[in-house]
Write an enzyme that holds these catalytic residues in place. Structure first.
Site, PDB file in Angstrom:
ATOM      1  N   CYS A 181      19.709  25.499 -12.622  1.00  0.00           N
ATOM      2  CA  CYS A 181      20.764  24.719 -13.271  1.00  0.00           C
ATOM      3  C   CYS A 181      20.703  23.302 -12.718  1.00  0.00           C
ATOM      4  O   CYS A 181      19.791  22.974 -11.948  1.00  0.00           O
ATOM      5  CB  CYS A 181      22.139  25.352 -13.044  1.00  0.00           C
ATOM      6  SG  CYS A 181      22.524  25.633 -11.303  1.00  0.00           S
ATOM      7  N   THR A 182      21.645  22.459 -13.063  1.00  0.00           N
ATOM      8  CA  THR A 182      21.548  21.038 -12.754  1.00  0.00           C
ATOM      9  C   THR A 182      21.394  20.760 -11.261  1.00  0.00           C
ATOM     10  O   THR A 182      20.387  20.210 -10.811  1.00  0.00           O
ATOM     11  CB  THR A 182      22.775  20.284 -13.296  1.00  0.00           C
ATOM     12  OG1 THR A 182      22.914  20.564 -14.687  1.00  0.00           O
ATOM     13  CG2 THR A 182      22.614  18.785 -13.094  1.00  0.00           C
TER      14      THR A 182
END
Length: 312
Positions: free
Chosen positions: A185-186
């Site tokens: 994820c980010t």
């Protein structure tokens, strides 16, 4: 030259008084003229704030003064306070809303029972050693993956993090339970939780990228396994790891490569963000999300010579 910066950070640690942490963080940010979003819960803290570089450094020093946050990592990126409309510091049941606050367990070392952390170079090594057996599993909302993802990644059909539980319990991914699965994820926070939820549901070999896409991109740029742009939740909307990035996203109307999300012309009712190239966005007749009602509204506005962008 701008001296502003944006900080992305999180820490999973037991907080006995989240309200007190909220008030302290709000006062600290206000005193340093920082803006952004911070969530606090009994599981820890999750924040993105922007401001002058010296104020950001002061924020890091003071925040790390709290015992539970002493080892917290901060990721730096370009930007500043102007990329956020205001400062928001809130207490929530979860610092990432998967909808299962009672299932998540944390201790002084972080999430209990989550996936194995891999540094960016270890991710590449795992792929070199295990080849096509390795599955990248996107821990973000499906929209974010439209402009960038790891090569050949599995992108779950989710609009929000609340959708992940139903999705991983649906049986769609049961064939992955015996494979090495790398969640990403980010900045890493969503995978801290997602990986533990997957382990709890029978996935036997689960990993997560230490520092998320941000750390991987910082180390390998566009020469590694990441492809495209990274969606971010502020005014910038996307960032890249160099000018030589691959154009992954395409305009919903003409299929031209683009990484820019825009609002449908029917913004009051539709509220959808969709990929649109500059040409299609500049023309009211093609400034729509593709749904029939919105197509009709765009055509009607065009026929009457009305452009909401011009009349605002």
């Amino acid at each position: 030259m701008s001296t502003g910066k944006i900080l992305l950070y999180y820490a999973f640690t037991p907080l006995s008084d989240p309200k007190a942490v909220q008030l302290w963080q709000r006062d600290l940010c206000e005193s340093l003229n920082l803006r952004g979003r911070i969530l606090v819960s009994e599981h820890g803290i999750n924040g993105t704030v922007g401001g002058d570089i010296d104020d950001c450094k002061a924020y890091i020093k003071k925040t790390r003064g709290y015992p539970g946050f002493a080892r917290m990592e901060f990721k730096w990126s370009e930007g500043g306070a102007e990329d956020f409309p205001r400062l928001s510091v809130k207490v929530r049941d979860e610092i990432v809303a998967f909808g299962v606050p009672g299932e998540l367990k944390v201790d002084d070392n972080g999430v209990v029972g989550g996936g194995v952390h891999l540094k960016p170079e270890e991710v590449n090594k795992l792929v070199e050693e295990r080849g096509d057996d390795v599955v990248f599993f996107d821990g973000r909302n499906a929209m974010e993956a439209q402009i960038g993802k790891f090569k050949d990644a599995v992108v779950p059909d989710v609009e929000t993090t609340h959708d992940f539980i139903k999705e991983i319990e649906s049986g769609k991914y049961d064939d992955l339970k015996d494979k090495p699965v790398v969640t990403y994820c980010t900045g890493g926070i969503r995978c801290e939780i997602l990986s533990s939820l997957m382990v709890n549901r029978g996935f036997k070999e689960v990993y997560q990228i230490d520092g998320g896409i941000v750390r991987y991109g910082e180390q390998f740029g566009n020469k590694g396994l990441w492809e495209g742009s990274l969606y971010v939740f502020d005014k910038r909307m996307h960032v890249e790891f160099g000018e030589d990035y691959k154009r992954v996203g395409h305009c919903i109307n003409c299929d031209t490569p683009t990484n820019k999300f825009e609002h449908c012309v029917n913004e009051d009712e539709c509220r959808q963000l969709v990929l649109m190239c500059p040409d299609c966005y500049s023309n009211v007749e093609t400034r729509h999300c593709g749904q029939d009602d919105c197509v009709d509204i765009a055509a009607d506005l065009a026929a009457r010579g009305v452009d909401p962008l011009v009349t605002q």
